[in-house]
Design an enzyme around this catalytic site. Structure first.
Site, PDB file in Angstrom:
ATOM      1  CE  LYS A  92      -4.215  -1.794   0.713  1.00 14.96           C
ATOM      2  NZ  LYS A  92      -5.050  -2.535   1.463  1.00 14.96           N
TER       3      LYS A  92
ATOM      4  CE  LYS B  36      -4.675 -14.075  -3.639  1.00  9.73           C
ATOM      5  NZ  LYS B  36      -4.550 -13.074  -2.612  1.00  9.73           N
TER       6      LYS B  36
ATOM      7  CE  LYS C  71     -16.257  -9.038  -3.475  1.00 12.88           C
ATOM      8  NZ  LYS C  71     -16.057  -7.879  -2.654  1.00 12.88           N
TER       9      LYS C  71
END
Ligand code: TRP
Length: 338
Positions: free
Chosen positions: A116, A203, A206
């Site tokens: 992040k 990967k 969602k």
């Protein structure tokens, strides 16, 4: 010799619809451990989710549906202790205690935090680093989750392994300072399966919009699988392997996803038949896709049915959460008080 029936714990982020990556990367393992008779604690990490959620109602709905899906897959609240993190507030107390001995430098090396950090512009606003204290302290709270139930094993996917290693370090440091108070869990094994996404990326996730979901109906399944890019370029050569039964030869990534799924869901003969076609360079993409879609829908059907079963409604989820947190509370209080 019988294996020690250790205490198992894992946390689940309330992300809404569960997909095949979740199933083969974690849920299948959770159920296996449950059926082996271990004492299993599986909790919904709702404190952790606060670093990302924005809509409270959506989030509550998603959490309940996710729990109904878990139950539909075979996680049994009568066998495993399934609870919500925030229903066990002494976790927050332990997290505070652990935070007192955790170096900031150690936390700054956490992968989630580092990722992040890497995404924020170098020129920060007048307030400096915009990331939250909660995000930096994410591994401390995770350590509290693990240590509070005296877990021996923490089955997690690849992406969470480093966080569990941090929990082990924190526990060792705490014990070194204050005596052998905390149970130090075992290191995480490296064999969690990581399923690639339908877009061929590394990967299934969602947020990447590349998932095959456990509650997808046959029409959606077919649509998603048909949409997987299959190239007509000359096929690359296989890699040699000692285990021809399950090996996925080197192939374009999105084709690899189809084969990977087929190896997990279809009988081995079906898989090998398609592997043969691939190796002989035959045309078979259409058939591969419809065959795989059938197997996926066959896998989903009983899950969808149990998801909608009368004994698996919102109220029964609330009931088992309440009953299960009562089972874990004494264990947790005992840890905090010792
Ligand atoms: N961070 C984990 C995830 O994102 C969830 C989690 C929270 C967890 N606390 C935990 C996992 C403790 C294992 C142990 O999936």
């Amino acid at each position: 010799m019988q294996e020690k029936r250790g205490i198992i714990l894992s946390g689940i982020r309330p992300t809404g619809r569960l997909h095949y990556g979740n199933y083969f990367g974690a849920i299948a393992k959770f159920i296996e451990l449950q059926e082996q008779g271990h004492c299993c604690y599986y909790f919904i990490a709702d404190y952790h989710a606060l670093t990302t959620i924005t809509d409270r109602q959506d989030y509550l709905r998603q959490t309940i549906d996710m729990l109904r899906t878990y139950v539909a897959c075979g996680l049994d609240p009568a066998k495993s202790v399934i609870y919500r993190q925030s229903d066990l507030p002494c976790t927050a107390e332990l997290s505070l205690l652990l935070g007192m001995i955790t170096n900031i430098g150690h936390l700054e090396r956490g992968t989630t935090y580092k990722d992040k950090m890497g995404k924020i512009p170098a020129t920060k606003g007048p307030e400096g680093n915009p990331l939250s204290y909660g995000l930096l302290g994410y591994p401390v709270l995770m350590a509290a989750d693990i240590l509070i139930v005296r877990a021996d094993k923490v089955p997690v996917g690849d992406d969470q392994r480093q966080h569990v290693e941090m929990a082990i370090d924190i526990a060792q440091k705490f014990n070194y300072r204050f005596g052998e108070v905390l149970n130090v869990p075992e290191a995480v094994s490296r064999n969690a399966l990581r399923l690639p996404g339908l877009d061929g990326s590394a990967k299934m996730g969602k947020s990447d919009n590349n998932t095959l979901d456990l509650l997808d109906d046959p029409k959606t399944v077919l649509q998603k699988i048909k949409g997987v890019q299959t190239t007509t370029d000359p096929l690359p050569l296989d890699t040699d392997s000692d285990d021809p039964e399950v090996v996925i030869p080197k192939m374009p990534p999105s084709l690899g996803v189809l084969y990977r799924l087929l190896s997990l869901l279809a009988p081995i003969e079906v898989y090998q038949d398609f592997l043969g076609k691939y190796r002989r360079g035959e045309k078979f993409y259409g058939m591969l896709k419809t065959t795989l879609a059938e197997h996926v829908s066959k896998f989903n059907a009983p899950i969808i049915e149990r998801f909608n079963a009368p004994g698996n409604d919102d109220q029964s989820v609330r009931d088992f959460l309440r009953a299960n947190v009562a089972k874990v509370t004494p264990v947790a209080l005992d840890t905090v008080e010792s």
